[in-house]
Write an enzyme that holds these catalytic residues in place. Structure first.
Site, PDB file in Angstrom:
ATOM      1  N   VAL A 149      33.367  31.468  40.042  1.00  0.00           N
ATOM      2  CA  VAL A 149      32.699  32.086  41.185  1.00  0.00           C
ATOM      3  C   VAL A 149      33.671  32.170  42.357  1.00  0.00           C
ATOM      4  O   VAL A 149      34.597  31.368  42.476  1.00  0.00           O
ATOM      5  CB  VAL A 149      31.414  31.288  41.564  1.00  0.00           C
ATOM      6  N   CYS A 150      33.450  33.166  43.223  1.00  0.00           N
ATOM      7  CA  CYS A 150      34.252  33.302  44.458  1.00  0.00           C
ATOM      8  C   CYS A 150      33.300  33.696  45.586  1.00  0.00           C
ATOM      9  O   CYS A 150      32.136  33.308  45.580  1.00  0.00           O
ATOM     10  CB  CYS A 150      35.384  34.313  44.260  1.00  0.00           C
ATOM     11  N   ARG A 151      33.766  34.465  46.540  1.00  0.00           N
ATOM     12  CA  ARG A 151      32.903  34.883  47.649  1.00  0.00           C
ATOM     13  C   ARG A 151      32.060  36.097  47.281  1.00  0.00           C
ATOM     14  O   ARG A 151      30.876  36.156  47.563  1.00  0.00           O
ATOM     15  CB  ARG A 151      33.730  35.194  48.900  1.00  0.00           C
ATOM     16  N   GLY A 180      32.825  38.193  44.058  1.00  0.00           N
ATOM     17  CA  GLY A 180      32.927  38.588  42.663  1.00  0.00           C
ATOM     18  C   GLY A 180      34.268  39.174  42.266  1.00  0.00           C
ATOM     19  O   GLY A 180      34.575  39.283  41.081  1.00  0.00           O
ATOM     20  N   MET A 228      29.480  33.621  46.455  1.00  0.00           N
ATOM     21  CA  MET A 228      28.857  32.682  47.379  1.00  0.00           C
ATOM     22  C   MET A 228      28.271  33.373  48.608  1.00  0.00           C
ATOM     23  O   MET A 228      27.397  32.819  49.263  1.00  0.00           O
ATOM     24  CB  MET A 228      29.865  31.613  47.790  1.00  0.00           C
TER      25      MET A 228
END
Length: 120
Positions: free
Chosen positions: A84-86, A88, A112
């Site tokens: 996961v990141c901010r 995608g 996120m």
């Protein structure tokens, strides 16, 4: 001669279609908790300061920039990771890198910035 060319072309096409290299899966945010219950670890690939602002409970942090520079400390190829990141984008890149190296990864299409669950 035509039959030989046709046979070679057919074999090449079938070989390309029959590739057993499975691409990694991409899921939605709401699938993370179920994957965690199945034993997957969440890998947050945002930078350290972003991670420290709030992350999914028990998520490990290995920023994409570090993965791109070869960081793999603590990673195990027999462990499933949910990346996961901010938003995608970075998780997609990280998943591609790790998948190519034989890690079991699942990418999260969102990030996120839209996570509604609890954070640490």
């Amino acid at each position: 001669m035509k039959k030989l060319v046709w046979l070679i072309a057919t074999v090449l096409i079938l070989a390309a279609c029959g590739s057993t290299d499975k691409a990694f899966e991409t899921v939605n945010l709401e699938d993370i908790e179920a994957l965690q219950k199945e034993g997957a670890l969440v890998m947050d690939v945002r930078e350290v300061d972003e991670y420290n602002e709030g992350h999914i409970s028990s998520a490990i942090n290995i920023p994409l920039s570090q993965l791109q520079n070869g960081a793999r400390t603590g990673l195990e190829k027999d462990q499933k990771y949910v990346v996961v990141c901010r938003s995608g984008s970075r998780s997609q890149t990280a998943s591609e890198i790790l998948h190519e190296e034989g890690y079991d990864v699942t990418n999260v299409s969102e990030g996120m910035s839209t996570w509604q669950g609890p954070v640490e």
